[in-house]
Design a protein around this motif. Structure first.
Motif, PDB file in Angstrom:
ATOM      1  N   ASP A  40      24.100  23.352 -75.289  1.00  0.00           N
ATOM      2  CA  ASP A  40      22.954  23.938 -74.601  1.00  0.00           C
ATOM      3  C   ASP A  40      23.481  24.640 -73.352  1.00  0.00           C
ATOM      4  O   ASP A  40      23.822  23.990 -72.367  1.00  0.00           O
ATOM      5  N   GLN A  80      16.525  14.417 -79.992  1.00  0.00           N
ATOM      6  CA  GLN A  80      15.468  14.529 -81.008  1.00  0.00           C
ATOM      7  C   GLN A  80      15.530  15.880 -81.715  1.00  0.00           C
ATOM      8  O   GLN A  80      15.362  15.960 -82.938  1.00  0.00           O
ATOM      9  N   ASN A  81      15.767  16.939 -80.966  1.00  0.00           N
ATOM     10  CA  ASN A  81      15.807  18.276 -81.564  1.00  0.00           C
ATOM     11  C   ASN A  81      17.017  18.455 -82.480  1.00  0.00           C
ATOM     12  O   ASN A  81      16.916  19.072 -83.546  1.00  0.00           O
ATOM     13  N   GLN A  88      16.757  15.233 -85.212  1.00  0.00           N
ATOM     14  CA  GLN A  88      15.457  15.033 -85.854  1.00  0.00           C
ATOM     15  C   GLN A  88      15.101  13.558 -86.031  1.00  0.00           C
ATOM     16  O   GLN A  88      14.641  13.115 -87.086  1.00  0.00           O
ATOM     17  N   ARG A 121      14.028   9.779 -83.468  1.00  0.00           N
ATOM     18  CA  ARG A 121      13.907   9.074 -82.192  1.00  0.00           C
ATOM     19  C   ARG A 121      14.674   7.755 -82.216  1.00  0.00           C
ATOM     20  O   ARG A 121      14.658   7.011 -81.235  1.00  0.00           O
ATOM     21  N   ASN A 127      21.190  23.995 -69.924  1.00  0.00           N
ATOM     22  CA  ASN A 127      21.306  22.733 -69.201  1.00  0.00           C
ATOM     23  C   ASN A 127      22.726  22.188 -69.160  1.00  0.00           C
ATOM     24  O   ASN A 127      23.000  21.209 -68.469  1.00  0.00           O
ATOM     25  N   ASP A 146      17.034  13.061 -73.981  1.00  0.00           N
ATOM     26  CA  ASP A 146      16.234  12.502 -75.077  1.00  0.00           C
ATOM     27  C   ASP A 146      15.676  13.608 -75.967  1.00  0.00           C
ATOM     28  O   ASP A 146      15.742  13.529 -77.203  1.00  0.00           O
ATOM     29  N   GLN A 147      15.135  14.651 -75.356  1.00  0.00           N
ATOM     30  CA  GLN A 147      14.574  15.757 -76.129  1.00  0.00           C
ATOM     31  C   GLN A 147      15.662  16.487 -76.911  1.00  0.00           C
ATOM     32  O   GLN A 147      15.450  16.905 -78.058  1.00  0.00           O
ATOM     33  N   THR A 148      16.817  16.609 -76.309  1.00  0.00           N
ATOM     34  CA  THR A 148      17.943  17.267 -76.990  1.00  0.00           C
ATOM     35  C   THR A 148      18.342  16.486 -78.236  1.00  0.00           C
ATOM     36  O   THR A 148      18.544  17.067 -79.320  1.00  0.00           O
ATOM     37  N   GLN A 172      15.129  12.620 -69.698  1.00  0.00           N
ATOM     38  CA  GLN A 172      14.128  13.239 -70.579  1.00  0.00           C
ATOM     39  C   GLN A 172      14.724  14.435 -71.324  1.00  0.00           C
ATOM     40  O   GLN A 172      14.465  14.630 -72.514  1.00  0.00           O
ATOM     41  N   ILE A 173      15.518  15.210 -70.607  1.00  0.00           N
ATOM     42  CA  ILE A 173      16.159  16.380 -71.235  1.00  0.00           C
ATOM     43  C   ILE A 173      17.140  15.925 -72.319  1.00  0.00           C
ATOM     44  O   ILE A 173      17.187  16.497 -73.414  1.00  0.00           O
TER      45      ILE A 173
END
Length: 289
Positions: free
Chosen positions: A85, A17-18, A21, A23, A88, A13-15, A10-11
């Motif tokens: 990051d 996307q951020n 920009q 999915r 993480n 995936d979110q990274t 999940q982390i």
């Protein structure tokens, strides 16, 4: 473990996307890395590599803020970093096609090229405020072990001698394993600077020999000739013995925590290299102590 894996993904995936920009991407797990997971990311018709720490990474006592600082000084040696990051430990770098790791390449000059990479690092007029203290880290690793699976003859004597000649005045990589030296048709790379800090340059050289099981005199001489700086082979062998001890306990600790056989294998290899090569190389020197 499944919960940890889901949170981990999940982390990531979110990274993605951020940073990108979108999915719309594909992610492929690579069979690379010991302390980290590595993935091939394809997004917007381009390829990248994502490095993400494994569970129990905190046992290594590493700080990603320090790694990020080191990266500022070694851009000419490393693959380009696009995102880091420091909370993480997730890092995204450009993908370099047609690369091979040190042990995979058939380049007959690979020992010389590795030497030139390290020499370029060691001759940088750069200092950081933090140190890789192998003696302190060794005690950290050793004290974390409840069930030792390895031992090193004359360990205390070797460590005491190395302490007497130890000079941590150089920015070092401190983790010169085969997977951190990459060869491409255009150039060579030194990657993954998690352990990067001030240290004794002889530690890097000794770690390179130890980690890559380089015992052949011709290969070692090729390295020395290319490195072309005054250096004592006996002193490097002393640091090599110390590196065997350090990474042997490191692997023993991680085997105990993660139960992955790769760490048991590494620990055993370090012990065998120490007894069959390092101590043998130092036999005449040790008799004078």
């Amino acid at each position: 473990m499944k919960f940890e894996y889901n949170v981990h993904m999940q982390i990531i995936d979110q990274t993605i996307q951020n940073v990108f920009q979108t999915r719309q991407y594909s992610l492929t797990k690579l069979d690379k890395g010991i302390s980290n997971h590595n993935y091939l990311l394809c997004v917007n018709q381009k390829k990248y590599i994502i490095r993400s720490p494994k569970s129990e990474h905190s046992a290594l006592h590493l700080q990603f803020e320090k790694e990020k600082e080191v990266l500022l000084h070694v851009k000419d040696l490393d693959v380009e970093t696009l995102y880091f990051d420091t909370i993480n430990g997730i890092k995204i770098t450009n993908y370099v096609p047609h690369v091979s790791e040190f042990h995979e390449t058939v380049d007959p000059k690979k020992y010389a090229k590795a030497a030139l990479l390290l020499k370029k690092l060691h001759t940088k007029k750069v200092e950081v405020s933090f140190f890789f203290d192998p003696f302190f880290k060794l005690e950290q690793y050793k004290n974390s072990i409840k069930f030792p699976i390895i031992h090193f003859d004359q360990e205390e004597k070797i460590l005491n001698v190395v302490k007497e000649i130890y000079i941590p005045d150089t920015l070092c990589h401190n983790d010169v394993v085969q997977g951190n030296i990459l060869f491409s048709p255009q150039r060579e790379y030194l990657i993954d600077w998690e352990y990067g800090a001030m240290n004794d340059r002889r530690f890097d050289i000794a770690s390179f020999f130890s980690e890559n099981q380089i015992m052949d005199p011709e290969s070692r001489n090729q390295f020395y000739e290319a490195y072309h700086l005054p250096i004592s082979n006996t002193e490097v062998c002393l640091f090599e013995a110390m590196a065997d001890i350090l990474w042997g306990y490191w692997a023993n600790m991680l085997y105990e925590k993660r139960k992955e056989l790769i760490y048991k294998q590494i620990a055993t290899e370090k012990m065998e290299h120490y007894h069959h090569f390092s101590l043998h190389s130092l036999s005449s020197f040790i008799h004078t102590l």
